[in-house]
Design a protein around this motif. Structure first.
Motif: not given
Ligand code: BGC
Length: 417
Positions: A39, A300, A335, A375
């Protein structure tokens, strides 16, 4: 009248104070939860891109996958009347902030750059509020992936599983081979990430009726009991130290060959790449068996807050940068996600990235693209947290599958109020 006197020492301190390195006009303060190796590497692409244009980056990282801790930190800043310039955020959280009237307006940039034409409607539903652009989508991730160690798969017969039964057979072989079959971290959001895929593996209609429509009949159905049975089966493949482990440490177990596979969103790919591993050679990416053709997505987005006129130009510059097609390619290659624009070529992406781009386009046109519950793209935070709670209690053995399905119905009803 009271006189305000400054001591000589105070005046000296004031004069000696260094000039601020950047004016508000050319700096952005960014709150995010991108703290793992992969990340941070991706974040660096964004940071460097902005810095090359003279915009100073003020970093506000808040560790914790899924972003719960970041959202708590954000609440404190907004309550104090001092929001950051830009905040990494997901789905319904963005809508919730927009409803509170604290977010900015990106219309000026979005109109000029034609975002309406290139950002898919599924993302616009969250990046716009009342017809106005309030967030800049940086990527599209999806949660129904499995990341398998190539070496462990070869030792288990070499064939990637395509159905639930095949998955169980491979996990059994990995267990017999003496490794931890499933690398996993026992945190509510990680349990919920697997749950997204497990529910989807029992049918796209079932995912939609239970996770998106929150239909009590689906939440309490026999199919949901079966979903929990599958979760309980998967639990038998995790190691004894799984509780509380960070997701990137679970990825590391697969990278190091200590675990056979991880069921995780494609941010996990960022960890494999950061460790110098290559898809096809060192690891294999597959859709969670039984979910081929469907995608549970999360994007994101950088949600922009209302800031003073002095900070607005840097904020708009950041938004424009994020939607730049070349940046969308270079950022997402690192990413593990895919571009948030539909017009970015897949040429720079590895095979997993190319598959991700193709799967997303196909799922979108066949009606099999759904927001990820885990998420924040299926339901608002209150409902999401209620679902998390039941899924985790069941995963930890506090509820059996029947009781868990019944608890889901109640928890969702209570959270909806
Ligand atoms: C985000 C990702 C992130 C992951 C773990 C997710 O909710 O969308 O960008 O890498 O969480 O941290």
């Amino acid at each position: 009248m009271r006189k305000f006197l400054m001591s000589t020492a105070a005046v000296a301190t004031l004069l000696a104070a260094p000039m601020p390195l950047a004016h508000a006009a050319d700096s952005v303060e960014v709150l995010h939860w991108w703290t793992s190796g992969g990340e941070a590497a991706a974040l660096d692409v964004l940071k460097k891109n902005l810095e090359s244009q003279g915009v100073t980056w003020k970093d506000m990282p808040v560790a914790g996958g899924g972003g719960e801790a970041a959202m708590t930190a954000l609440r404190a800043r907004v309550t104090a009347g001092d929001p950051p310039t830009a905040v990494q955020a997901l789905g319904f959280d963005i809508t919730d902030w927009a409803k509170q009237g604290v977010v900015g307006d990106l219309g000026e940039v979005a109109d000029k750059e034609g975002w309406d034409k290139v950002v898919p409607a599924a993302l616009q539903n969250f990046a716009k509020h009342d017809g106005k652009w309030i967030a800049a989508p940086v990527n599209v991730h999806s949660t129904n992936w499995v990341w398998i160690s190539k070496k462990a798969l070869d030792a288990a017969g070499g064939k990637a599983p395509e159905s639930w039964d095949e998955l169980v057979a491979v996990l059994d072989k990995m267990q017999a081979n003496g490794i931890t079959p499933l690398g996993h971290g026992g945190q509510a959001w990680q349990d919920a990430t697997i749950f997204d895929a497990v529910v989807l593996s029992l049918g796209t209609d079932f995912y939609k009726s239970s996770m998106i429509d929150l239909d009590p009949a689906a939440l309490g159905s026999d199919k949901m009991v079966e979903a929990f049975d599958r979760m309980a089966k998967l639990k038998t493949y995790v190691d004894k130290d799984f509780s509380g482990r960070d997701w990137n440490l679970a990825s590391a177990m697969v990278i190091e060959g200590k675990a056979g596979m991880q069921m995780m969103g494609d941010w996990a790919k960022g960890e494999f790449l950061k460790a110098g591993q290559k898809p096809g050679t060192d690891f294999v990416c597959i859709r969670f068996p039984g979910t081929q053709g469907a995608v549970t997505f999360n994007s994101d987005m950088f949600m922009m807050f209302k800031v003073g006129d002095d900070k607005k130009p840097a904020q708009l510059k950041m938004a424009a940068d994020i939607e730049d097609p070349a940046f969308q390619s270079s950022f997402n290659v690192v990413k593990g996600s895919v571009p948030a624009r539909t017009d970015v070529p897949d040429t720079a992406f590895d095979d997993c990235g190319k598959k991700g781009i193709k799967d997303l386009a196909e799922a979108n046109s066949s009606g099999k693209l759904f927001g990820s519950m885990a998420h924040g793209y299926a339901a608002p935070a209150a409902v999401k947290n209620a679902l998390y709670d039941v899924v985790t209690r069941h995963f930890n053995g506090e509820l059996d599958s029947k009781a868990a399905a019944a608890a889901l119905v109640e928890a969702v009803a209570a959270a909806k109020g």
